[in-house]
Design an enzyme around this catalytic site. Structure first.
Site, mmCIF file in Angstrom:
data_model
loop_
_atom_site.group_PDB
_atom_site.id
_atom_site.type_symbol
_atom_site.label_atom_id
_atom_site.label_comp_id
_atom_site.label_asym_id
_atom_site.label_seq_id
_atom_site.Cartn_x
_atom_site.Cartn_y
_atom_site.Cartn_z
ATOM 1 N NE ARG A 141 -1.250 2.412 3.017
ATOM 2 C CZ ARG A 141 -0.756 3.491 3.597
ATOM 3 N NH1 ARG A 141 -0.640 4.642 2.914
ATOM 4 N NH2 ARG A 141 -0.309 3.462 4.844
ATOM 5 C CG ASP A 142 3.395 4.207 3.010
ATOM 6 O OD1 ASP A 142 3.186 5.136 2.229
ATOM 7 O OD2 ASP A 142 4.035 4.344 4.063
ATOM 8 C CG HIS A 187 9.047 7.970 5.922
ATOM 9 N ND1 HIS A 187 8.456 8.629 4.871
ATOM 10 C CD2 HIS A 187 8.132 7.077 6.348
ATOM 11 C CE1 HIS A 187 7.228 8.155 4.667
ATOM 12 N NE2 HIS A 187 7.013 7.219 5.568
ATOM 13 C CB CYS A 247 4.355 10.943 2.416
ATOM 14 S SG CYS A 247 2.759 11.751 2.686
ATOM 15 C CG ASN A 287 7.554 3.723 4.129
ATOM 16 O OD1 ASN A 287 7.102 4.473 4.978
ATOM 17 N ND2 ASN A 287 6.934 3.485 2.979
#
Length: 313
Positions: A29-30, A224, A255, A264
């Site tokens: 997802r991220d 991060h 982001c 990340n």
């Protein structure tokens, strides 16, 4: 002798550390939401399957954010319909509002996450809301989800530094976090969205939550690695009793709403640290490194993870 020759880190148990840590994998997802090109559903499904095969038990699968804002995850329904779920593995999805919750319920999702801000400016830029009005948006989402028997996680972004407001007061983060917990969230993930946190800041924020009566079991951390501090910050959190750490296979992601955010914390780098400290994760580092090396090939670029590069070259 190289890391490739060693294969695994030497284990020397550390003091004042938890016996086990839950790795909350956010790569599908991220990580993938930040790709410039849309990754095919078939590749995403294989990614999810490989992550589960590597022993990860919480894998954030996708997001029900409007496709206009995150086109890379516009295939959420198709992905979930094709997902071969495994016993003992949770597949949370990010839900921004009630429309997203409707989609999650229709897809049979049992675990969701909402995404709040600790600062006014990021709430305005990311959610088009104020700090208070974001809560008005989340309240019906959380209450409906809980009534449906769902588990709800609350992400809090900009917990340490904001590119527009500077350093963030821990009291502001605790205020937002406590409102989410009171609303019905089972866990908070404290995000260093632009990667500026230091270990001292992490300790101070966790101490502020403890002083407010928040159990460390209700907190997770999401770092991060912009300034190379993600592992140091993780260690500081573990020593304060946190036992859930977010990370992204291969170090994917950042982001999309904060240009200064880089990748990340890489799951492989996290697992290497924890394995070396004798902290159990249940993750097979060799399989995980294979997975991220494979995905890097699919994306057409080297993995940002230092451990993946050391083990797979």
């Amino acid at each position: 002798m190289t890391a490739r020759d060693l294969g695994l880190p030497v284990r020397v148990p550390g003091d004042d550390l938890p016996a086990a840590v839950t790795v909350w994998e956010v790569g599908p997802r991220d990580g993938l939401q930040n790709e410039t090109a849309v990754v095919p559903v078939a590749v995403k499904l294989e990614f999810l399957d490989r992550l589960a095969d590597a022993g990860l038990t919480t894998i954030e699968a996708t997001s029900f954010v409007h496709p206009k804002w995150v086109p890379q995850l516009a295939d959420a329904e198709e992905l979930l319909a094709g997902l071969s779920k495994r016993d003992g593995v949770r597949y949370p999805v990010l839900v921004p509002n009630e429309r997203g919750l409707d989609r999650a319920l229709a897809a049979g999702v049992r675990h969701i996450a909402i995404f709040a801000s600790a600062t006014e400016t990021f709430a305005s830029r990311n959610l088009n809301r104020t700090l208070d009005s974001q809560m008005e948006m989340f309240d019906p989402v959380v209450s409906r989800a809980v009534a449906e028997g769902m588990d709800v996680r609350g992400y809090v972004s900009m917990c340490f530094g904001d590119p527009w407001e500077g350093a963030v007061d821990p009291a502001a983060v605790v205020s937002v976090g406590q409102r989410l917990l009171d609303m019905g969230c089972s866990q908070l993930s404290l995000g260093d969205t632009i990667g500026v946190a230091t270990a001292g800041q992490v300790a101070a924020l966790l101490s502020a939550f403890a002083a407010a009566g928040t159990a460390m079991s209700a907190l997770a951390v999401h770092f991060h690695d912009t300034y190379g501090q993600a592992l140091a910050n993780t260690l500081a959190a573990l020593r304060h009793g946190v036992t859930t750490v977010d990370s992204s296979a291969g170090g994917l992601g950042g982001c999309p709403y904060a240009e200064s955010a880089t990748g990340n914390l890489a799951t492989e780098d996290l697992v290497w640290l924890l394995d070396g400290l004798g902290v159990d994760t249940g993750v097979d580092l060799d399989k995980l490194a294979d997975t991220s090396a494979w995905l890097a090939g699919e994306l057409g670029r080297p993995s940002p993870s230092r451990v993946v590069r050391a083990l797979r070259g």
